[in-house]
Design an enzyme around this catalytic site. Structure first.
Site, PDB file in Angstrom:
ATOM      1  N   GLU A  47       0.864  -1.183   0.000  1.00 14.50           N
ATOM      2  CA  GLU A  47       0.000   0.000   0.000  1.00 14.50           C
ATOM      3  C   GLU A  47       0.895   1.225   0.000  1.00 14.50           C
ATOM      4  O   GLU A  47       1.956   1.235   0.643  1.00 14.50           O
ATOM      5  CB  GLU A  47      -0.903   0.023   1.238  1.00 14.50           C
ATOM      6  CG  GLU A  47      -1.744   1.304   1.304  1.00 14.50           C
ATOM      7  CD  GLU A  47      -2.832   1.294   2.367  1.00 14.50           C
ATOM      8  OE1 GLU A  47      -2.781   0.459   3.281  1.00 14.50           O
ATOM      9  OE2 GLU A  47      -3.735   2.151   2.258  1.00 14.50           O
ATOM     10  N   CYS A 246      -6.582   0.823   2.837  1.00 14.33           N
ATOM     11  CA  CYS A 246      -7.591   1.892   2.814  1.00 14.33           C
ATOM     12  C   CYS A 246      -7.451   2.796   1.602  1.00 14.33           C
ATOM     13  O   CYS A 246      -8.404   3.484   1.222  1.00 14.33           O
ATOM     14  CB  CYS A 246      -7.486   2.733   4.073  1.00 14.33           C
ATOM     15  SG  CYS A 246      -7.951   1.876   5.568  1.00 14.33           S
ATOM     16  N   ASN A 377     -11.927  -3.228   0.300  1.00 11.52           N
ATOM     17  CA  ASN A 377     -10.817  -3.497   1.218  1.00 11.52           C
ATOM     18  C   ASN A 377     -11.361  -3.936   2.576  1.00 11.52           C
ATOM     19  O   ASN A 377     -11.593  -5.110   2.797  1.00 11.52           O
ATOM     20  CB  ASN A 377      -9.920  -2.262   1.345  1.00 11.52           C
ATOM     21  CG  ASN A 377      -8.866  -2.428   2.424  1.00 11.52           C
ATOM     22  OD1 ASN A 377      -8.239  -3.481   2.493  1.00 11.52           O
ATOM     23  ND2 ASN A 377      -8.702  -1.448   3.278  1.00 11.52           N
ATOM     24  N   GLU A 378     -11.588  -2.969   3.469  1.00  4.39           N
ATOM     25  CA  GLU A 378     -12.094  -3.337   4.806  1.00  4.39           C
ATOM     26  C   GLU A 378     -13.542  -2.909   4.903  1.00  4.39           C
ATOM     27  O   GLU A 378     -13.892  -2.029   5.681  1.00  4.39           O
ATOM     28  CB  GLU A 378     -11.266  -2.647   5.887  1.00  4.39           C
ATOM     29  CG  GLU A 378     -10.002  -3.391   6.225  1.00  4.39           C
ATOM     30  CD  GLU A 378      -9.185  -2.724   7.319  1.00  4.39           C
ATOM     31  OE1 GLU A 378      -9.452  -1.553   7.644  1.00  4.39           O
ATOM     32  OE2 GLU A 378      -8.277  -3.378   7.823  1.00  4.39           O
TER      33      GLU A 378
HETATM   34  O1  AHR Z   1      -2.120  -1.362   6.861  1.00  9.98           O
HETATM   35  C1  AHR Z   1      -2.596  -0.110   7.214  1.00  9.98           C
HETATM   36  C2  AHR Z   1      -4.112  -0.031   7.149  1.00  9.98           C
HETATM   37  O2  AHR Z   1      -4.680  -0.909   8.054  1.00  9.98           O
HETATM   38  C3  AHR Z   1      -4.702  -0.452   5.832  1.00  9.98           C
HETATM   39  O3  AHR Z   1      -4.718   0.577   4.922  1.00  9.98           O
HETATM   40  C4  AHR Z   1      -6.086  -0.841   6.200  1.00  9.98           C
HETATM   41  O4  AHR Z   1      -6.631  -1.779   5.332  1.00  9.98           O
HETATM   42  C5  AHR Z   1      -5.954  -1.310   7.615  1.00  9.98           C
HETATM   43  O5  AHR Z   1      -6.908  -0.746   8.433  1.00  9.98           O
END
Ligand code: AHR
Length: 660
Positions: A47, A246, A377-378
């Site tokens: 990321e 994220c 993602n989440e």
């Molecule tokens: O790894 C950091 C963040 O943690 C990521 O962006 C997210 O998916 C998680 O909450």
């Protein structure tokens, strides 16, 4: 509950001491494969957080190279402008914005009416790291309407003003043209700046000022930092998840990651603020933007280089639910779904298809063989499930061969998790992404997490995890040995359940020594150096010993070893190298004796032992001591299929046992 505590503390040493001193006998049935270990078992999560892309893996050294940041002069200094007080017409760079909607809107106009030594300086990403004798490639787009600026001198400058390398170019064209030159650094320095001075007077327009080391990964133009990629390659990852995290979702929908804006000619890619720019008040990063120089093409190319399956994660019409949680109405999801379909075409389609042609035009006619796609993602809650269903239908109708990864939200337990998992199971979801950021104790206690998981349900992608020494998002979190060893204990549980856990990745991956927002991270770098944390070496030992077939590790009593006496174990056979690999974790402060009996196939008489350990749980690798804790190799005699070993306190080891 408080009443029990003193009793527990009192009794623990009494009960634990005799057990600790006993030998633990283990049996590994080499002849019986419980399950295939998937090639994707150990992978990488990437990321763009902590300056992982711009300022990190992406080797560009000029910050705000196209003058497109919100403050178009951020990263640029003009120390010698206005030598005689304010004079807007001489020695001043002005940002011109001719096309508000274009990807590359701004350029910088410089008026020089005298020769008093006007300077334009780029400060790099917390400076620019240069290496003695290394060659640097500079390119500039320039327009010199009056042709009166005759030369631009370019120099690396250290903090004392010394010149550490220089080159020049003569951008004499009246219209926009690209000019390039190479020059050599005369010294090694982690924090130079890049200074431009101009000969002649008049007006010159500049844009897309770019500087790369010539020695990038595979020598590619617009390339990646070789030293960082090498650490990734050394992991031998089974997959590469990208672009997050994220960042996929965006704090708002407008700021979500849009892959189509990251491919094609590099100067046509829209710059976007990085969501981590403003996320944490305790780690503000006002200069954090995404140039997308490392975009989806470069991502697929890197996956191919690493031999890793690409695992792109796409937005599903929901902005980050920790931020705005904006939703695309269900009836308007079409373009989002089309993005997913088009990504498959970009990766795998024939060069005759529109997106396959874009890939071809970028120099890769062959497909990238993308097999997985993550939707969201989440994400959590009913709104996710509604959107997931639409994506799933469209993707499966058009591409039944693509395996879909779905989200169970940000937490590994609780209402969001339970709801997501049960709904996704009803939908026969193929792979569910689970995330765990938790204490080291949680990781050790959850080494059994999957032992009783539903074998008929979706497969598991442990898509983001890392032990937090203090607490999630705390800037005090450390990449220490306690966390890494706890992750190793947990990973024996992931591996023992390789029949359902088919993908795993630590997160986040990269962090710039000065530019980070989130800690812990697997790999730390600055402008010249990079090192693997102790957590990195745990990942590397597992991934380099992935094996092909899962074996059972049973105690002499017939139990599975899952943390009894703080001992954890897992084992695999590798049909390619004809070896058995045994992973052992001793999370106690006592030496523990083990005897392993390899059953049903003859093993060789000498095993290799790779040991990662420290007596001090707070120990870390660092820039000053990057190899403080790294694997040490030794060998061990195996007698008649029996191996005896004493595992030192706080130790993770991998045994490589040859098969006959
Ligand atoms: O790894 C950091 C963040 O943690 C990521 O962006 C997210 O998916 C998680 O909450």
């Amino acid at each position: 509950m408080p009443n029990f505590r003193p009793i527990f503390i009192l009794l623990l040493p009494l009960f634990s001491f005799p057990v600790m001193s006993q030998k633990t006998e283990l049996v590994i049935d080499v002849g019986h494969s419980i399950a295939k270990v998937q090639p994707t078992m150990y992978g990488i999560f990437f990321e763009d957080i902590n300056f992982a892309a711009d300022g990190g893996l992406y080797a560009e050294m000029v910050k705000n190279r196209g003058f497109e940041f919100d403050d178009p002069m951020m990263g640029w200094k003009q120390p010698k402008s206005n030598p005689y007080g304010f004079n807007p017409t001489s020695g001043i760079a002005t940002i011109i914005q001719p096309e508000a909607d274009a990807a590359n809107r701004n350029f910088c106009r410089i008026n020089i009416e005298d020769d008093k030594g006007y300077e334009l300086i780029n400060v790099g990403f917390r400076g620019m790291g240069i290496k003695k004798a290394a060659i640097y490639d500079l390119s500039i787009m320039a327009r010199n309407p009056g042709q009166t600026i005759t030369k631009i001198l370019v120099q690396f400058i250290d903090s004392l003003g010394n010149v550490l390398g220089e080159g020049s170019m003569a951008p004499t064209g009246k219209d926009w043209q690209t000019y390039s030159t190479k020059f050599v650094a005369q010294a090694t320095n982690p924090k130079t700046t890049l200074k431009f001075t101009f000969k002649g007077t008049g007006t010159i327009d500049l844009d897309n000022i770019s500087l790369f080391p010539e020695d990038t990964w595979k020598g590619r133009k617009n390339g990646l930092r070789k030293d960082i990629v090498q650490l990734l390659a050394d992991l031998r990852p089974g997959f590469l998840r990208f672009p997050g995290g994220c960042i996929v979702e965006g704090r708002t929908l407008a700021q979500r990651y849009q892959w189509k804006k990251t491919v094609g000619p590099v100067w046509d890619r829209n710059l976007l603020i990085n969501r981590w720019n403003t996320e944490f008040a305790h780690r503000p990063a006002p200069d954090y933007f995404q140039s997308f120089g490392l975009g989806f093409f470069e991502y697929f190319q890197l996956s191919e280089d690493l031999g890793a399956a690409p695992v792109p994660i796409l937005g599903c019409g929901m902005a980050c639910q920790f931020n705005t949680g904006e939703l695309v109405p269900l009836d308007d999801l079409g373009p989002y779904i089309q993005d997913a379909l088009d990504l498959i075409e970009f990766a795998n389609g024939s060069v005759a298809t529109p997106w396959g042609k874009v890939r071809n035009d970028m120099g890769h006619p062959e497909p990238f063989h993308m097999k997985y796609i993550g939707i969201g993602n989440e994400q959590w809650g009913p709104e996710y499930i509604k959107r997931y269903k639409q994506f799933e239908k469209a993707l499966k109708d058009a591409h039944p061969e693509i395996v879909i990864i779905s989200s169970s939200g940000p937490f590994p337990e609780g209402d969001f998790f339970e709801y997501g998992r049960s709904e996704l199971k009803k939908l026969n979801a193929e792979i569910i992404d689970e995330h765990y950021y938790n204490s080291p104790e949680w990781f050790r206690e959850n080494a059994t997490r999957y032992d009783n998981y539903d074998r008929q349900g979706p497969k598991i992608f442990a898509g983001e995890y890392a032990a937090q020494s203090v607490g999630i998002t705390s800037p005090e979190n450390k990449n220490n040995w306690e966390c890494a060893l706890s992750e190793a204990a947990f990973m024996t549980g992931l591996e023992r359940n390789a029949d359902i856990v088919i993908m795993t990745s630590y997160a986040p991956l990269l962090a710039h020594e000065e530019g980070w927002q989130w800690t812990p991270d697997l790999i730390w770098f600055n402008n010249l150096e990079v090192y693997g944390t102790v957590n990195y070496y745990v990942q590397k030992l597992f991934a380099n010993h992935r094996g092909t077939d899962l074996l059972a590790v049973i105690t002499a009593k017939g139990d599975v070893l899952t943390g009894q006496n703080n001992l954890y174990a897992s084992s695999v056979k590798d049909a390619n190298s004809n070896e058995v690999f045994v992973k052992l974790v001793n999370f106690s402060n006592k030496k523990q004796a083990l005897e392993i009996d390899f059953k049903n196939q003859k093993v060789g008489s000498e095993a290799t032992v790779l040991t990662l350990r420290s007596d001090t749980l707070s120990d870390e690798n660092s820039f000053g001591n990057p190899k403080k804790i790294i694997p040490q190799e030794s060998s061990l005699h195996v007698s008649n299929n029996h191996l005896n070993i004493e595992i030192t306190p706080y130790t993770f080891m991998v045994l490589e046992v040859p098969l006959k």
